[in-house]
Design a protein around this motif. Structure first.
Motif, PDB file in Angstrom:
ATOM      1  N   ALA A  39      63.011  20.574  18.140  1.00 23.27           N
ATOM      2  CA  ALA A  39      62.767  20.038  19.384  1.00 23.27           C
ATOM      3  C   ALA A  39      63.697  20.357  20.538  1.00 23.27           C
ATOM      4  O   ALA A  39      63.093  20.782  21.938  1.00 23.27           O
ATOM      5  CB  ALA A  39      62.488  18.627  19.199  1.00 23.27           C
ATOM      6  N   ASN A  40      64.837  20.134  20.965  1.00 22.51           N
ATOM      7  CA  ASN A  40      65.611  20.818  21.996  1.00 22.51           C
ATOM      8  C   ASN A  40      65.973  22.471  22.451  1.00 22.51           C
ATOM      9  O   ASN A  40      65.348  22.849  23.435  1.00 22.51           O
ATOM     10  CB  ASN A  40      67.466  20.768  21.691  1.00 22.51           C
ATOM     11  CG  ASN A  40      67.183  18.443  21.943  1.00 22.51           C
ATOM     12  OD1 ASN A  40      66.761  17.993  22.189  1.00 22.51           O
ATOM     13  ND2 ASN A  40      68.345  18.176  20.998  1.00 22.51           N
ATOM     14  N   GLN A  41      65.533  22.552  21.134  1.00 21.63           N
ATOM     15  CA  GLN A  41      66.012  24.183  21.630  1.00 21.63           C
ATOM     16  C   GLN A  41      64.153  24.433  21.946  1.00 21.63           C
ATOM     17  O   GLN A  41      64.327  25.759  22.693  1.00 21.63           O
ATOM     18  CB  GLN A  41      66.117  25.100  19.749  1.00 21.63           C
ATOM     19  CG  GLN A  41      67.552  24.908  19.524  1.00 21.63           C
ATOM     20  CD  GLN A  41      67.690  25.013  17.978  1.00 21.63           C
ATOM     21  OE1 GLN A  41      66.623  25.222  17.567  1.00 21.63           O
ATOM     22  NE2 GLN A  41      68.386  26.401  17.565  1.00 21.63           N
ATOM     23  N   GLU A  42      63.072  23.938  21.881  1.00 15.07           N
ATOM     24  CA  GLU A  42      61.417  24.115  22.066  1.00 15.07           C
ATOM     25  C   GLU A  42      61.800  24.471  23.330  1.00 15.07           C
ATOM     26  O   GLU A  42      61.394  24.765  24.240  1.00 15.07           O
ATOM     27  CB  GLU A  42      60.993  23.610  21.389  1.00 15.07           C
ATOM     28  CG  GLU A  42      59.502  24.362  21.455  1.00 15.07           C
ATOM     29  CD  GLU A  42      58.109  23.440  20.364  1.00 15.07           C
ATOM     30  OE1 GLU A  42      57.337  22.377  20.704  1.00 15.07           O
ATOM     31  OE2 GLU A  42      59.034  23.596  19.102  1.00 15.07           O
ATOM     32  N   LEU A  47      64.781  23.957  25.745  1.00 13.79           N
ATOM     33  CA  LEU A  47      65.180  24.942  25.755  1.00 13.79           C
ATOM     34  C   LEU A  47      64.554  26.174  26.339  1.00 13.79           C
ATOM     35  O   LEU A  47      64.637  26.955  27.741  1.00 13.79           O
ATOM     36  CB  LEU A  47      66.762  24.979  25.392  1.00 13.79           C
ATOM     37  CG  LEU A  47      67.396  26.077  26.200  1.00 13.79           C
ATOM     38  CD1 LEU A  47      68.290  25.489  27.692  1.00 13.79           C
ATOM     39  CD2 LEU A  47      68.284  26.473  25.230  1.00 13.79           C
ATOM     40  N   MET A  48      63.595  26.534  25.265  1.00 14.00           N
ATOM     41  CA  MET A  48      62.897  28.222  25.590  1.00 14.00           C
ATOM     42  C   MET A  48      61.840  28.213  26.707  1.00 14.00           C
ATOM     43  O   MET A  48      61.753  28.399  27.449  1.00 14.00           O
ATOM     44  CB  MET A  48      62.611  28.630  24.278  1.00 14.00           C
ATOM     45  CG  MET A  48      61.956  29.895  24.250  1.00 14.00           C
ATOM     46  SD  MET A  48      62.783  30.667  24.310  1.00 14.00           S
ATOM     47  CE  MET A  48      63.838  30.606  22.945  1.00 14.00           C
ATOM     48  N   GLN A  49      61.367  26.564  26.831  1.00 10.10           N
ATOM     49  CA  GLN A  49      60.186  26.114  27.657  1.00 10.10           C
ATOM     50  C   GLN A  49      60.740  26.181  28.764  1.00 10.10           C
ATOM     51  O   GLN A  49      60.283  27.023  30.006  1.00 10.10           O
ATOM     52  CB  GLN A  49      59.549  25.160  27.600  1.00 10.10           C
ATOM     53  CG  GLN A  49      58.982  25.215  26.242  1.00 10.10           C
ATOM     54  CD  GLN A  49      57.298  23.834  25.903  1.00 10.10           C
ATOM     55  OE1 GLN A  49      58.101  22.991  26.435  1.00 10.10           O
ATOM     56  NE2 GLN A  49      57.003  24.140  24.230  1.00 10.10           N
ATOM     57  N   THR A  50      61.866  25.419  29.137  1.00 12.09           N
ATOM     58  CA  THR A  50      62.504  25.811  30.706  1.00 12.09           C
ATOM     59  C   THR A  50      63.126  26.814  30.408  1.00 12.09           C
ATOM     60  O   THR A  50      62.849  27.757  31.736  1.00 12.09           O
ATOM     61  CB  THR A  50      63.721  24.689  30.455  1.00 12.09           C
ATOM     62  OG1 THR A  50      63.017  23.541  29.960  1.00 12.09           O
ATOM     63  CG2 THR A  50      64.384  24.831  31.076  1.00 12.09           C
ATOM     64  N   SER A  66      74.768  15.669  32.147  1.00 14.94           N
ATOM     65  CA  SER A  66      74.671  14.639  31.645  1.00 14.94           C
ATOM     66  C   SER A  66      75.117  14.809  30.053  1.00 14.94           C
ATOM     67  O   SER A  66      75.458  13.572  28.637  1.00 14.94           O
ATOM     68  CB  SER A  66      73.124  13.605  31.153  1.00 14.94           C
ATOM     69  OG  SER A  66      72.478  14.992  30.272  1.00 14.94           O
ATOM     70  N   GLY A  67      76.078  15.889  29.597  1.00 14.38           N
ATOM     71  CA  GLY A  67      76.833  15.415  28.810  1.00 14.38           C
ATOM     72  C   GLY A  67      75.724  16.709  27.409  1.00 14.38           C
ATOM     73  O   GLY A  67      76.888  16.474  26.483  1.00 14.38           O
ATOM     74  N   ASP A  68      74.625  16.843  27.324  1.00 16.41           N
ATOM     75  CA  ASP A  68      74.008  17.552  26.968  1.00 16.41           C
ATOM     76  C   ASP A  68      74.641  19.766  27.005  1.00 16.41           C
ATOM     77  O   ASP A  68      74.006  20.316  28.306  1.00 16.41           O
ATOM     78  CB  ASP A  68      72.572  17.707  26.869  1.00 16.41           C
ATOM     79  CG  ASP A  68      72.253  16.500  26.046  1.00 16.41           C
ATOM     80  OD1 ASP A  68      73.209  15.595  25.466  1.00 16.41           O
ATOM     81  OD2 ASP A  68      71.426  15.305  26.918  1.00 16.41           O
TER      82      ASP A  68
END
Length: 105
Positions: free
Chosen positions: A3-6, A8-11, A68-70
């Protein structure tokens, strides 16, 4: 893809898409000014600003995540997105000046 990669890809795709829209709108402004249609030129510059705002919002999301550290993994697509944004900003700034020059002719 997680979900995080998806997300990021959308961003990143938002940077590319909105940056491209802004550059296209700026080019339309120049073409309209060339034809002495300054109302259309100003509208196109307004659309370019709106697209740049959307692109900046995408970029802010990336910066906020990193702050925020991510950690955000750097990729060629990320560099490409940032390149689109920076080129769009430069192109729009130049378009404003070119439209103004056409107004004085």
């Amino acid at each position: 893809m997680s979900a995080n990669q998806e997300e990021l890809m959308q961003t990143i795709m938002g940077l590319i898409m909105h940056g491209g829209d802004a550059k296209g709108n700026a080019m339309e402004a120049i073409q309209a000014a060339k034809e002495k249609d300054f109302e259309a030129a100003e509208e196109s510059l307004k659309l370019a600003d709106e697209a740049l705002t959307r692109a900046h919002n995408s970029q802010t999301g990336l910066l906020t995540s990193e702050a925020s550290g991510d950690s955000v993994e750097l990729s060629l697509l990320m560099v490409h997105g940032q390149d689109h944004l920076m080129n769009a900003i430069t192109f729009k700034d130049l378009a404003v000046e070119i439209v103004e020059l056409y107004k004085t002719r």
